[in-house]
Design a protein around this motif. Structure first.
Motif, PDB file in Angstrom:
ATOM      1  N   ASN A 175      37.390  36.142  34.113  1.00 42.51           N
ATOM      2  CA  ASN A 175      36.798  35.757  35.390  1.00 42.51           C
ATOM      3  C   ASN A 175      36.094  36.964  35.981  1.00 42.51           C
ATOM      4  OD1 ASN A 175      36.359  34.426  37.892  1.00 42.51           O
ATOM      5  ND2 ASN A 175      38.260  35.265  38.713  1.00 42.51           N
ATOM      6  N   PHE A 176      34.775  37.031  35.807  1.00 43.67           N
ATOM      7  CA  PHE A 176      34.045  38.152  36.385  1.00 43.67           C
ATOM      8  C   PHE A 176      32.746  37.645  36.996  1.00 43.67           C
ATOM      9  CE2 PHE A 176      31.539  42.017  36.623  1.00 43.67           C
ATOM     10  CZ  PHE A 176      32.463  42.881  37.168  1.00 43.67           C
ATOM     11  N   ARG A 177      32.569  37.970  38.270  1.00 46.82           N
ATOM     12  CA  ARG A 177      31.411  37.450  38.994  1.00 46.82           C
ATOM     13  C   ARG A 177      30.106  37.908  38.349  1.00 46.82           C
ATOM     14  NH1 ARG A 177      32.085  38.180  45.119  1.00 46.82           N
ATOM     15  NH2 ARG A 177      33.918  37.003  44.521  1.00 46.82           N
TER      16      ARG A 177
ATOM     17  N   PHE B  53      38.256  28.394  42.538  1.00 43.30           N
ATOM     18  CA  PHE B  53      39.672  28.719  42.413  1.00 43.30           C
ATOM     19  C   PHE B  53      39.973  30.082  43.017  1.00 43.30           C
ATOM     20  CE2 PHE B  53      43.548  29.901  40.004  1.00 43.30           C
ATOM     21  CZ  PHE B  53      44.341  28.851  40.406  1.00 43.30           C
ATOM     22  N   GLU B  54      39.093  31.050  42.781  1.00 45.00           N
ATOM     23  CA  GLU B  54      39.335  32.380  43.357  1.00 45.00           C
ATOM     24  C   GLU B  54      39.269  32.330  44.882  1.00 45.00           C
ATOM     25  OE1 GLU B  54      37.655  35.889  41.411  1.00 45.00           O
ATOM     26  OE2 GLU B  54      37.046  36.618  43.382  1.00 45.00           O
TER      27      GLU B  54
ATOM     28  N   ILE C  57      38.611  30.473  31.711  1.00 42.81           N
ATOM     29  CA  ILE C  57      39.352  31.603  32.293  1.00 42.81           C
ATOM     30  C   ILE C  57      40.273  32.226  31.254  1.00 42.81           C
ATOM     31  CG2 ILE C  57      41.400  30.406  33.231  1.00 42.81           C
ATOM     32  CD1 ILE C  57      40.813  32.067  35.862  1.00 42.81           C
TER      33      ILE C  57
ATOM     34  N   LEU D 290      39.874  29.807  46.744  1.00 38.34           N
ATOM     35  CA  LEU D 290      40.996  29.023  47.263  1.00 38.34           C
ATOM     36  C   LEU D 290      42.206  29.898  47.557  1.00 38.34           C
ATOM     37  CD1 LEU D 290      42.018  26.137  47.839  1.00 38.34           C
ATOM     38  CD2 LEU D 290      42.839  26.058  45.501  1.00 38.34           C
ATOM     39  N   GLN D 291      42.387  30.967  46.753  1.00 32.68           N
ATOM     40  CA  GLN D 291      43.566  31.807  46.928  1.00 32.68           C
ATOM     41  C   GLN D 291      43.568  32.494  48.289  1.00 32.68           C
ATOM     42  OE1 GLN D 291      45.627  31.326  44.665  1.00 32.68           O
ATOM     43  NE2 GLN D 291      44.600  31.054  42.728  1.00 32.68           N
ATOM     44  N   SER D 292      42.399  32.874  48.771  1.00 38.47           N
ATOM     45  CA  SER D 292      42.413  33.665  49.994  1.00 38.47           C
ATOM     46  C   SER D 292      41.518  33.104  51.089  1.00 38.47           C
ATOM     47  CB  SER D 292      42.022  35.117  49.676  1.00 38.47           C
ATOM     48  OG  SER D 292      40.923  35.130  48.806  1.00 38.47           O
TER      49      SER D 292
ATOM     50  N   PRO E  73      40.407  29.357  51.825  1.00 34.18           N
ATOM     51  CA  PRO E  73      40.320  27.934  51.478  1.00 34.18           C
ATOM     52  C   PRO E  73      39.068  27.264  52.041  1.00 34.18           C
ATOM     53  CG  PRO E  73      42.507  28.480  52.276  1.00 34.18           C
ATOM     54  CD  PRO E  73      41.652  29.683  52.537  1.00 34.18           C
TER      55      PRO E  73
END
Lengths: 260, 249
Positions: A210-212, A223-224, A205, A226-228, A230
């Motif tokens: 971080n790009f899909r 991790f991404e 990172i 998890l932020q919004s 879970p």
């Protein structure tokens, strides 16, 4: 022959096993199973897996390319400063991955030491899948170095001696005798390097972003999420748990300490 | 031997049980704050801590990530969010008191010093070949940036230029300041003293800019100093926030 262990050791061993099992149980408990089909076929999961496979296999290939020669050098030669070279070669194992990422930027970034020359030949690593693979290779290639060096120590050198006394050139002996005898250690080192690359987060990172579909590997996707979301993160985590377990079972403990 | 092992396991269990909410300590308050507040809140925490003899523990991150951590039981006493959206989430579970707006912020475009890609206006972000870094969707500054690009009418072109979706606003600065990316969209407060030499700022016109509303609240069941800290941010702390270029609420 089996010996009985003191009960205290058994109790602590159980504690150790529980230490690993409980988080996995927690993931299993929390995962939103009713949405699993939808989440596992979502863009973030499919692209994450694809990028992870590309990046980790690329990293494993790079690890072999630079790790095997370095392991041979350290295991077979002796020169002033070899201890320092060995320490430097193993540095990525103990370095915090984010530090590795910053280091890679200062070396291969646009304004890094090799950034100019790299751009001149059209090679840009930051924000590319190749860059993510380089980050993963950086943290994982010491596993190959270690495996090769340890393998050389326990190698029966008489076969190599015989091969050279019969007229085999250095390259021939290496190709046809040494490396085939090292095959088990090479496989073990490469698989461990691949597994480490699969789990890489911090260096990736920091260095590759971080790009899909480009640099977002499974750990970054987890991790991404998890932020919004879970729930999605736990399910993606379980994919990694299953993948990692599969690697370890495939190895059957053969190359990583357990007796055959 | 057996006694020793038992003692060891009790020690482990005991230590584990000892690690409970930090809020239980009367002289400490744990503040979870949006990453864009890093410099301002570090100063406010120092001021408040010195004034009241309280240890202020700070944890910075993306507002969405912090909200998730709080919902997972992280030991926060105060939450400062860069978006009402994530305060709503925390207000619902586990619940908050003393919720208030305490600052506003606006977006700017940053480019590396020397502006290698020749970006002059927001519209240039849609030019092909620009390497643009945003925060991920869900992260307030990421959502605001996408809204702003839509206001500018270049959402499609600009989003095609995105090379990384960073975890929080500081990640954007980390990619632009060393020149790895050509441009990033951050809050104007992120052009701090430590990076002002490394980046150039391009203002976003008011008619397309997005105003971020920052909210703060004490969490239900928080340490006694939580309310005091919230009041300090709304009162004397405002001057420090102005000093960091935040707009009044």
């Amino acid at each position: 022959m089996r010996r009985r262990l003191p009960i205290g050791v058994v109790a602590l061993a159980a504690l150790g096993a529980a230490f690993v099992l409980l988080p996995v149980a927690g993931l299993l408990d929390r995962a939103p199973w009713d949405q699993s089909a939808e989440l596992l076929s979502s863009d973030i999961a499919v692209e994450g897996l694809r990028v992870s496979l590309l990046v980790s296999l690329g990293a494993a290939a790079m690890s072999i390319l630079v790790g095997v020669p370095l392991g041979l050098l350290l295991g077979r030669t002796s020169f002033p400063g070899i201890a320092l070279v060995r320490a430097v070669a193993l540095l990525p194992l103990v370095l915090p991955p984010v530090v590795a990422g910053i280091g890679l930027l200062t070396a291969f970034g646009r304004r890094g030491l090799l950034g100019g020359p790299a751009r001149a030949i059209g090679l840009e690593l930051p924000f590319t899948t190749a860059g993510a693979a380089v980050a993963a290779a950086f943290v994982s290639f010491p596993f190959v170095v270690l495996a090769v060096e340890a393998g050389l120590r326990s190698l029966d050198t008489r076969l190599e001696d015989a091969a050279s006394s019969l007229g085999g050139s250095r390259g021939y002996v290496l190709r046809r005798v040494t490396l085939p005898m090292l095959a088990p250690q090479l496989v073990a080192g490469t698989v461990l390097a691949w597994a480490r690359a699969l789990g890489e987060f911090g260096a990736t990172i920091t260095f590759a972003g971080n790009f899909r579909g480009e640099t977002q590997t499974m750990p970054l996707a987890v991790f991404e999420a998890l932020q919004s979301d879970p729930g999605a993160a736990t399910l993606l985590s379980l994919v990694l748990v299953v993948a990692s377990l599969a690697i370890l079972i495939a190895l059957r403990g053969r190359f990583i300490g357990a007796p055959t | 031997m057996r006694a020793g092992a038992l003692l060891a396991s009790w020690l482990i269990v005991g230590t584990a049980c000892g690690a409970t909410r930090s809020g239980d300590t009367t002289d400490a308050v744990t503040v979870f704050a949006a990453a864009s507040l890093t410099e301002a809140f570090t100063r406010i925490a120092d001021e408040y801590g010195e004034l009241h003899g309280v240890e202020v523990r700070l944890s910075f991150g993306p507002s969405d990530g912090l909200a998730t951590q709080i919902q997972e039981g992280a030991p926060a006493d105060v939450f400062a969010s860069a978006s009402p959206k994530w305060m709503d989430a925390v207000a619902e579970d586990p619940g908050v008191t003393d919720r208030a707006d305490f600052a506003r912020n606006i977006l700017v475009v940053i480019v590396p010093a020397g502006d290698p890609a020749g970006i002059v206006t927001v519209g240039d972000l849609g030019e092909p070949g620009i390497k643009l870094v945003l925060a991920a969707e869900g992260v307030p500054v990421g959502d605001y940036a996408r809204e702003m690009l839509a206001n500018a009418g270049i959402a499609e072109e600009a989003l095609a230029n995105v090379v990384s979706n960073e975890d929080d606003v500081k990640g954007i600065v980390q990619k632009v300041a060393p020149g790895e990316a050509d441009a990033g969209i951050v809050y104007r407060t992120d052009v701090t003293a430590s990076v002002v030499e490394d980046v150039e700022t391009i203002d976003v016109p008011d008619d397309i800019n997005v105003v971020a509303v920052y909210q703060i609240a004490a969490l239900d069941g928080a340490a006694q100093h939580a309310r005091g800290f919230v009041e300090y941010v709304l009162g004397p702390g405002q001057e420090t926030l102005r000093g960091s270029s935040f707009l009044p609420p």
